[in-house]
Design a protein around this motif. Structure first.
Motif, PDB file in Angstrom:
ATOM      1  N   PRO A  36      38.136   3.803  50.747  1.00  0.00           N
ATOM      2  CA  PRO A  36      39.311   4.404  50.097  1.00  0.00           C
ATOM      3  C   PRO A  36      40.473   3.408  49.965  1.00  0.00           C
ATOM      4  O   PRO A  36      41.201   3.452  48.976  1.00  0.00           O
ATOM      5  CB  PRO A  36      39.688   5.563  51.015  1.00  0.00           C
ATOM      6  CG  PRO A  36      38.405   5.919  51.711  1.00  0.00           C
ATOM      7  CD  PRO A  36      37.682   4.608  51.885  1.00  0.00           C
ATOM      8  N   ASP A  37      40.640   2.511  50.935  1.00  0.00           N
ATOM      9  CA  ASP A  37      41.694   1.496  50.842  1.00  0.00           C
ATOM     10  C   ASP A  37      41.479   0.597  49.631  1.00  0.00           C
ATOM     11  O   ASP A  37      42.420   0.268  48.913  1.00  0.00           O
ATOM     12  CB  ASP A  37      41.750   0.634  52.107  1.00  0.00           C
ATOM     13  CG  ASP A  37      42.393   1.336  53.284  1.00  0.00           C
ATOM     14  OD1 ASP A  37      43.092   2.348  53.080  1.00  0.00           O
ATOM     15  OD2 ASP A  37      42.196   0.867  54.415  1.00  0.00           O
ATOM     16  N   GLU A  39      39.778   1.356  46.920  1.00  0.00           N
ATOM     17  CA  GLU A  39      39.976   2.159  45.715  1.00  0.00           C
ATOM     18  C   GLU A  39      41.467   2.279  45.393  1.00  0.00           C
ATOM     19  O   GLU A  39      41.887   2.114  44.246  1.00  0.00           O
ATOM     20  CB  GLU A  39      39.364   3.545  45.892  1.00  0.00           C
ATOM     21  CG  GLU A  39      39.489   4.407  44.657  1.00  0.00           C
ATOM     22  CD  GLU A  39      38.829   5.765  44.803  1.00  0.00           C
ATOM     23  OE1 GLU A  39      39.085   6.610  43.936  1.00  0.00           O
ATOM     24  OE2 GLU A  39      38.068   5.989  45.764  1.00  0.00           O
ATOM     25  N   ALA A  40      42.272   2.537  46.419  1.00  0.00           N
ATOM     26  CA  ALA A  40      43.716   2.651  46.216  1.00  0.00           C
ATOM     27  C   ALA A  40      44.294   1.322  45.736  1.00  0.00           C
ATOM     28  O   ALA A  40      45.122   1.287  44.823  1.00  0.00           O
ATOM     29  CB  ALA A  40      44.394   3.094  47.506  1.00  0.00           C
ATOM     30  N   LEU A  43      43.389   0.809  42.044  1.00  0.00           N
ATOM     31  CA  LEU A  43      44.166   1.683  41.160  1.00  0.00           C
ATOM     32  C   LEU A  43      45.600   1.179  40.992  1.00  0.00           C
ATOM     33  O   LEU A  43      46.139   1.168  39.880  1.00  0.00           O
ATOM     34  CB  LEU A  43      44.180   3.112  41.698  1.00  0.00           C
ATOM     35  CG  LEU A  43      42.876   3.885  41.566  1.00  0.00           C
ATOM     36  CD1 LEU A  43      42.948   5.198  42.326  1.00  0.00           C
ATOM     37  CD2 LEU A  43      42.552   4.139  40.108  1.00  0.00           C
ATOM     38  N   ILE A  44      46.206   0.761  42.069  1.00  0.00           N
ATOM     39  CA  ILE A  44      47.586   0.276  42.005  1.00  0.00           C
ATOM     40  C   ILE A  44      47.657  -1.023  41.204  1.00  0.00           C
ATOM     41  O   ILE A  44      48.578  -1.213  40.397  1.00  0.00           O
ATOM     42  CB  ILE A  44      48.179   0.121  43.418  1.00  0.00           C
ATOM     43  CG1 ILE A  44      48.343   1.507  44.053  1.00  0.00           C
ATOM     44  CG2 ILE A  44      49.518  -0.622  43.377  1.00  0.00           C
ATOM     45  CD1 ILE A  44      48.675   1.483  45.529  1.00  0.00           C
ATOM     46  N   ARG A  70      48.295  -1.287  55.066  1.00  0.00           N
ATOM     47  CA  ARG A  70      47.323  -0.191  55.229  1.00  0.00           C
ATOM     48  C   ARG A  70      47.076   0.125  56.674  1.00  0.00           C
ATOM     49  O   ARG A  70      47.387  -0.515  57.592  1.00  0.00           O
ATOM     50  CB  ARG A  70      46.015  -0.495  54.524  1.00  0.00           C
ATOM     51  CG  ARG A  70      45.270  -1.685  55.086  1.00  0.00           C
ATOM     52  CD  ARG A  70      44.035  -1.968  54.267  1.00  0.00           C
ATOM     53  NE  ARG A  70      43.416  -3.152  54.776  1.00  0.00           N
ATOM     54  CZ  ARG A  70      42.379  -3.155  55.621  1.00  0.00           C
ATOM     55  NH1 ARG A  70      41.839  -2.024  55.994  1.00  0.00           N
ATOM     56  NH2 ARG A  70      41.870  -4.265  56.063  1.00  0.00           N
TER      57      ARG A  70
END
Length: 70
Positions: A36-37, A39-40, A43-44, A70
């Motif tokens: 998830p890190d 993916e974030a 996206l950013i 994070r």
């Protein structure tokens, strides 16, 4: 009525730039690319590029800041 920023599509050259910055940040900070890190982060980075921040150094600095926080 909300105002939405127009985001431009990502071209192949920009995609290569994003991939390079993303890969470097993941390697340096031991981020699993399937996490998830990651993916974030991706996206950013894409959103930042689409909003006009297409400079490699700026994207790399953003990735560094995000990875450390994070």
């Amino acid at each position: 009525m909300s105002t939405q920023m127009v985001r431009s599509p990502v071209n192949p050259e920009q995609l290569n730039l994003l991939q390079e910055v993303f890969d470097q940040a993941c390697a340096e900070h031991h981020i699993d690319k399937a996490s998830p890190d990651a993916e974030a982060l991706a996206l950013i980075l894409v959103n930042s590029l689409q909003k006009g921040s297409g400079d490699k150094d700026r994207l790399a600095a953003l990735a560094e800041t995000l990875a450390r926080s994070r």
